[in-house]
Enzyme design. Structure first.
Site, PDB file in Angstrom:
ATOM      1  N   GLY A 202       0.826  -1.207   0.000  1.00 46.20           N
ATOM      2  CA  GLY A 202       0.000   0.000   0.000  1.00 46.20           C
ATOM      3  C   GLY A 202       0.857   1.252   0.000  1.00 46.20           C
TER       4      GLY A 202
ATOM      5  N   GLY B 137       2.692   3.710   1.389  1.00 37.38           N
ATOM      6  CA  GLY B 137       3.272   3.965   2.705  1.00 37.38           C
ATOM      7  C   GLY B 137       3.878   5.343   2.820  1.00 37.38           C
ATOM      8  N   ARG B 138       4.191   5.937   1.680  1.00 36.03           N
ATOM      9  CA  ARG B 138       4.751   7.298   1.722  1.00 36.03           C
ATOM     10  C   ARG B 138       4.169   8.130   0.590  1.00 36.03           C
ATOM     11  NH1 ARG B 138      10.096   6.303  -1.864  1.00 36.03           N
ATOM     12  NH2 ARG B 138       9.278   4.330  -2.552  1.00 36.03           N
TER      13      ARG B 138
ATOM     14  N   GLY C  14       7.452   7.510   5.844  1.00 37.39           N
ATOM     15  CA  GLY C  14       6.537   8.201   4.925  1.00 37.39           C
ATOM     16  C   GLY C  14       7.195   9.361   4.183  1.00 37.39           C
TER      17      GLY C  14
ATOM     18  N   ARG D 207       3.423  13.252  -8.432  1.00 41.82           N
ATOM     19  CA  ARG D 207       3.410  12.349  -9.579  1.00 41.82           C
ATOM     20  C   ARG D 207       2.032  12.350 -10.221  1.00 41.82           C
ATOM     21  NH1 ARG D 207       5.708   6.456  -8.518  1.00 41.82           N
ATOM     22  NH2 ARG D 207       3.868   6.127  -7.248  1.00 41.82           N
TER      23      ARG D 207
ATOM     24  N   ASP E 240       3.973  -4.890  -7.520  1.00 39.17           N
ATOM     25  CA  ASP E 240       3.392  -3.621  -7.069  1.00 39.17           C
ATOM     26  C   ASP E 240       3.976  -2.435  -7.834  1.00 39.17           C
ATOM     27  OD1 ASP E 240       5.636  -4.631  -5.411  1.00 39.17           O
ATOM     28  OD2 ASP E 240       5.632  -2.591  -4.635  1.00 39.17           O
ATOM     29  N   ASN E 241       4.977  -2.687  -8.668  1.00 38.46           N
ATOM     30  CA  ASN E 241       5.547  -1.606  -9.469  1.00 38.46           C
ATOM     31  C   ASN E 241       5.196  -1.777 -10.941  1.00 38.46           C
ATOM     32  OD1 ASN E 241       6.665  -0.422  -7.226  1.00 38.46           O
ATOM     33  ND2 ASN E 241       8.646  -1.422  -7.466  1.00 38.46           N
TER      34      ASN E 241
ATOM     35  N   ASP F 238       7.513   4.109 -10.802  1.00 35.67           N
ATOM     36  CA  ASP F 238       8.472   3.868  -9.722  1.00 35.67           C
ATOM     37  C   ASP F 238       9.916   3.774 -10.216  1.00 35.67           C
ATOM     38  OD1 ASP F 238       6.714   4.167  -7.723  1.00 35.67           O
ATOM     39  OD2 ASP F 238       6.961   2.175  -6.861  1.00 35.67           O
TER      40      ASP F 238
HETATM   41  P1  AMP Z   1       8.886   0.790  -3.461  1.00 32.60           P
HETATM   42  O1  AMP Z   1      10.120   0.000  -3.189  1.00 32.60           O
HETATM   43  O2  AMP Z   1       9.173   2.238  -3.588  1.00 32.60           O
HETATM   44  O3  AMP Z   1       8.108   0.261  -4.598  1.00 32.60           O
HETATM   45  O4  AMP Z   1       7.996   0.643  -2.147  1.00 32.60           O
HETATM   46  C1  AMP Z   1       7.592  -0.591  -1.638  1.00 32.60           C
HETATM   47  C2  AMP Z   1       6.678  -0.411  -0.455  1.00 32.60           C
HETATM   48  O5  AMP Z   1       7.357   0.220   0.621  1.00 32.60           O
HETATM   49  C3  AMP Z   1       5.467   0.470  -0.731  1.00 32.60           C
HETATM   50  O6  AMP Z   1       4.385  -0.057   0.006  1.00 32.60           O
HETATM   51  C4  AMP Z   1       5.893   1.805  -0.191  1.00 32.60           C
HETATM   52  O7  AMP Z   1       4.797   2.605   0.158  1.00 32.60           O
HETATM   53  C5  AMP Z   1       6.695   1.400   1.035  1.00 32.60           C
HETATM   54  N1  AMP Z   1       7.686   2.429   1.392  1.00 32.60           N
HETATM   55  C6  AMP Z   1       8.827   2.717   0.751  1.00 32.60           C
HETATM   56  N2  AMP Z   1       9.483   3.714   1.371  1.00 32.60           N
HETATM   57  C7  AMP Z   1       8.746   4.071   2.437  1.00 32.60           C
HETATM   58  C8  AMP Z   1       8.882   5.053   3.485  1.00 32.60           C
HETATM   59  N3  AMP Z   1       9.923   5.874   3.534  1.00 32.60           N
HETATM   60  N4  AMP Z   1       7.907   5.116   4.417  1.00 32.60           N
HETATM   61  C9  AMP Z   1       6.852   4.299   4.364  1.00 32.60           C
HETATM   62  N5  AMP Z   1       6.661   3.366   3.430  1.00 32.60           N
HETATM   63  C10 AMP Z   1       7.597   3.243   2.469  1.00 32.60           C
HETATM   64 MG    MG Z   2       6.501   0.898  -5.573  1.00 28.29          MG
END
Ligand code: AMP
Ligand code: MG
Length: 505
Positions: A95, A97-98, A131, A181, A258-259, A268
């Site tokens: 989900g 997260g940030r 976040g 974005r 998820d990407n 992403d």
């Molecule tokens: P990503 O690797 O950017 O595709 O992120 C994978 C997951 O990690 C997603 O659910 C993001 O929302 C969560 N996420 C990545 N960085 C952060 C962060 N700094 N704080 C909270 N959630 C994060």
């Molecule tokens: Mg992602």
């Protein structure tokens, strides 16, 4: 007086049931300052700006809005729920997260687009994360997605970047920033997985209907095979997207489910990179220890991800699971063909041929084998090849690429490349293809080379955004060489080489 900004939100995603997201507001930041606002994109989105005469006031207001400190009228901020396979491992609860979706709107073409803040604070999906986003990844995503767009690749876009005036803690202390974005949607393969994993067939169907209406309106949702048509349409889009990455020498780096969007836009831009020296096994990402997402694996990974999507849709394909699986499998097999075919068409254009001939695949593969053997710079080779299409063309500038430090040159390799060039020129003559200019419009001079992106980020971290601006300007017209910026076409010198890219999240 400052500007008044109107964003014509109509928020279709927020109209889906509550369990699709969590309503959450951005967490304000201390001292937002505008780094960049993409006015051309804002116009496309139908965002109306009545600017006041004072530029600082205007920028302050944009910074307030695109940091999340001020919520624009009619926004419906929410964090989207999704799951995903990360490096092959299922994570049922990811989900946003940030990231926080401010809302979606119909742009001036009537296409629905999302506006999302990234780095805007914690959400119920943040798990242990803060976040937030450091400045580096924000600028990296800005550069990469805008470059991709200029190169003609379907992609999410950059509307704004704002520095937060706060520090974020990663390996050390880094300046924080918020990225805005824009996407056709942020619905991912992982969004479907989220509901399928919870055995929530009703939600899967609602999501599929939303995706049909939003991205594939040509599909009649009353058709018996509407959801198979949807799956096929998504596969075709992904086949084209991945073919684009391959022809450009791009490595996404984190092709988790998820990407991967269902709209077919690239999303992403984390530890991604364009290859300099060509080699099919190239990996940059520091987190990709087994090379799962290596350059050459991308088509197969795309297919693997789409198989995960198919699993979520099986009950909608057919009541009889066996028949559903057969139908999905047939489309997945076709995906491989579509991807290969799309790639061949791009490579044909790179070589200046007006139509694909049976022998072209071998010609292309032979060339790539030579590039790999010599570790020859991929982008620059094709750019210079564009000037060698005539039998009397001077080959010197092209062959000088064999003198680059990274190149594993040899007399045999030189001979083989010359032979290949002879054969290619022969083909052009036989087909009456006038390649030169066409090739220059297909083989970019400027790509966001890693060392240039790193240089722009390093300067920005010291408060100098001019390098970032300069790079963006060149990347906006990737096919027009500029004599004074010839250096930007060059691969890194040995001491400039970036060997690893980091998520930096
Ligand atoms: P990503 O690797 O950017 O595709 O992120 C994978 C997951 O990690 C997603 O659910 C993001 O929302 C969560 N996420 C990545 N960085 C952060 C962060 N700094 N704080 C909270 N959630 C994060
Ligand atoms: Mg992602």
């Amino acid at each position: 007086m400052s500007i008044s900004l109107h964003i014509p939100f109509s928020n279709a995603y927020a109209a889906l049931p509550d369990r699709f997201y969590a309503r959450v507001l951005p967490t304000p930041v201390k001292n937002p300052a505008l780094i960049r606002f993409n006015s051309a994109l804002a116009q496309e989105l139908g965002i109306e700006i009545n600017a006041a005469s004072d530029k600082d006031d205007n920028n302050n207001e944009l910074a307030q809005i695109f940091s999340g400190n001020q919520i624009p009228d009619n926004a419906a901020p929410l964090a989207m729920a999704y799951s995903g396979h990360q490096f092959g491992q299922l994570n049922p609860q990811l989900g946003d997260g940030r990231a926080i979706l401010l809302g979606d709107l119909l742009d001036i073409q009537g296409m629905r687009r999302d506006i999302q803040l990234k780095g805007s604070g914690r959400t119920p999906f943040s798990r242990s994360g803060d976040g937030r986003s450091p400045l580096g990844p924000v600028l990296r995503e800005y550069i990469l997605c805008e470059a991709m767009h200029a190169l003609g690749v379907p992609t999410t876009r950059a509307l704004a970047a704002v520095s937060s005036g706060e520090w974020v803690i990663r390996d050390g202390r880094e300046p924080g920033a918020v990225f805005t974005r824009v996407a056709a949607s942020h619905i991912r393969v992982g969004t479907f997985q989220y509901f399928a994993l919870r055995r929530d067939g009703e939600a899967v169907k609602q999501l599929a209907d939303h995706v049909i209406a939003r991205h594939y309106p040509h599909i009649n949702s009353n058709d018996d095979d509407a959801y198979l048509q949807l799956f096929e349409a998504i596969c075709r889009k992904q086949a084209e997207l991945i073919a684009q990455w391959m022809q450009l020498g791009f490595i996404h780096g984190v092709m988790n489910t998820d990407n991967m969007t269902v709209s077919g836009e690239a999303i992403d831009y984390g530890p991604c990179a364009f290859m300099d020296a060509y080699h099919p096994e190239t990996v940059f990402s520091s987190i990709d220890r087994n090379g799962r997402y290596a350059y050459q694996n991308q088509p197969a990974i795309g297919q693997w991800n789409l198989a995960r999507l198919a699993e979520t849709l099986l009950p909608l394909f057919n009541d009889d699971e066996k028949i559903a699986v057969e139908k999905a499998t047939a489309i997945l097999q076709d995906f491989a063909l579509w991807q290969q075919q799309a790639w061949l068409e791009h490579m044909r254009e790179k070589l200046g041929f007006s139509a694909l001939h049976n022998s072209d695949q071998t010609l292309i593969e032979n060339l790539l084998a030579l590039l790999a053997e010599g570790r020859i710079d991929y982008t620059l080779f094709f750019r210079r090849l564009s000037d060698c299409s005539q039998p009397d063309s001077e080959r010197k500038t092209l062959l000088q690429l064999l003198n680059l430090p990274e190149c594993r040159s040899s007399a045999t390799l030189l001979q083989n490349i010359n032979n290949w060039l002879d054969e290619w020129q022969q083909q052009l003559i036989q087909r009456g293809d006038n390649a030169g200019q066409r090739m220059l419009n297909k083989n970019p001079a400027f790509i966001p080379r890693n060392h240039r992106v790193a240089e722009a980020i390093a300067a920005a971290e010291e408060g100098d955004f001019s390098v970032f601006e300069q790079l963006l300007q060149l990347l906006a017209e990737p096919y027009s060489s500029k004599a004074e910026y010839a250096d930007y076409e060059q691969p890194p010198k040995p001491d400039e080489k970036v060997l690893r890219t980091f998520c930096g999240t």
